[in-house]
Design a protein around this motif. Structure first.
Motif, mmCIF file in Angstrom:
data_model
loop_
_atom_site.group_PDB
_atom_site.id
_atom_site.type_symbol
_atom_site.label_atom_id
_atom_site.label_comp_id
_atom_site.label_asym_id
_atom_site.label_seq_id
_atom_site.Cartn_x
_atom_site.Cartn_y
_atom_site.Cartn_z
ATOM 1 N N ALA A 49 21.925 60.438 110.690
ATOM 2 C CA ALA A 49 20.486 59.434 110.604
ATOM 3 C C ALA A 49 19.983 59.601 111.979
ATOM 4 C CB ALA A 49 20.653 58.389 110.384
ATOM 5 N N GLY A 50 20.917 60.224 112.931
ATOM 6 C CA GLY A 50 20.281 60.216 114.220
ATOM 7 C C GLY A 50 19.267 60.887 114.774
ATOM 8 N N PRO A 51 18.537 60.956 115.808
ATOM 9 C CA PRO A 51 17.512 62.368 116.051
ATOM 10 C C PRO A 51 17.800 62.956 116.095
ATOM 11 C CG PRO A 51 18.299 60.801 118.129
ATOM 12 C CD PRO A 51 18.786 59.840 117.067
ATOM 13 N N GLY A 52 17.034 63.788 115.875
ATOM 14 C CA GLY A 52 16.878 65.098 115.703
ATOM 15 C C GLY A 52 17.846 65.799 114.443
ATOM 16 N N GLU A 53 18.758 64.998 113.910
ATOM 17 C CA GLU A 53 19.865 65.013 112.862
ATOM 18 C C GLU A 53 19.649 65.501 111.756
ATOM 19 O OE1 GLU A 53 23.179 62.780 113.251
ATOM 20 O OE2 GLU A 53 23.357 62.344 115.389
ATOM 21 N N LYS A 54 18.258 65.092 111.293
ATOM 22 C CA LYS A 54 17.977 66.622 110.315
ATOM 23 C C LYS A 54 17.690 67.744 109.961
ATOM 24 C CE LYS A 54 13.092 65.449 110.537
ATOM 25 N NZ LYS A 54 12.009 64.721 109.776
ATOM 26 N N TYR A 55 17.699 68.439 111.571
ATOM 27 C CA TYR A 55 17.891 69.523 111.317
ATOM 28 C C TYR A 55 19.341 69.935 112.153
ATOM 29 C CZ TYR A 55 12.849 68.151 112.131
ATOM 30 O OH TYR A 55 11.368 67.758 112.264
ATOM 31 N N THR A 56 20.158 69.223 112.785
ATOM 32 C CA THR A 56 21.221 69.519 113.783
ATOM 33 C C THR A 56 22.384 69.234 112.827
ATOM 34 O OG1 THR A 56 21.467 67.474 114.971
ATOM 35 C CG2 THR A 56 20.250 69.812 115.583
ATOM 36 N N GLY A 57 22.565 68.071 111.597
ATOM 37 C CA GLY A 57 22.930 68.036 110.897
ATOM 38 C C GLY A 57 24.525 67.274 111.706
ATOM 39 N N PRO A 58 24.953 65.721 111.496
ATOM 40 C CA PRO A 58 25.735 64.522 112.245
ATOM 41 C C PRO A 58 26.456 65.091 113.762
ATOM 42 C CG PRO A 58 26.654 64.815 109.789
ATOM 43 C CD PRO A 58 26.154 67.171 110.398
#
Length: 112
Positions: free
Chosen positions: A101-110
């Motif tokens: 849920a961190g910044p950009g993690e929806k694109y990169t994964g955790p």
């Protein structure tokens, strides 16, 4: 010939990988500044703005994810830079986001 026409022609001559890489470096620099990483004590940096850092890191993650196939040998270092910024954001947060849920993690994964 006008200066504007010369600028357009010059930009047209720059390979896409270079334009994408330059944009990524600019976003990385902005995120680092907004995390206060340029200062001795990031926690007390007057430039620190985690809301702004979140936005820039998310934009960087979207750019990197969408263009990774075009970056060739630049992909690895840019991805590493992105992950370092994501980890720095997590460490800077008083209440860190859940993994994924961190910044950009929806694109990169955790990023841990």
């Amino acid at each position: 010939m006008s200066d504007e026409a010369e600028n357009v022609r010059e930009l047209a001559d720059i390979p896409a990988v270079e334009v994408i890489s330059r944009a990524a470096v600019m976003l990385m620099s902005s995120a680092a500044e907004k995390l206060g990483l340029a200062d001795e004590d990031p926690d007390s940096s007057p430039r620190r703005d985690l809301d702004e850092a979140r936005r820039v890191i998310t934009a960087l993650a979207g750019l990197v994810t969408a263009s990774v196939e075009y970056l060739g040998p630049h992909a690895g270092p840019i991805r590493e830079g992105l992950q370092s910024l994501q980890r720095a954001f997590r460490e800077s947060s008083a209440h860190p986001d859940a993994p994924g849920a961190g910044p950009g993690e929806k694109y990169t994964g955790p990023v841990y």
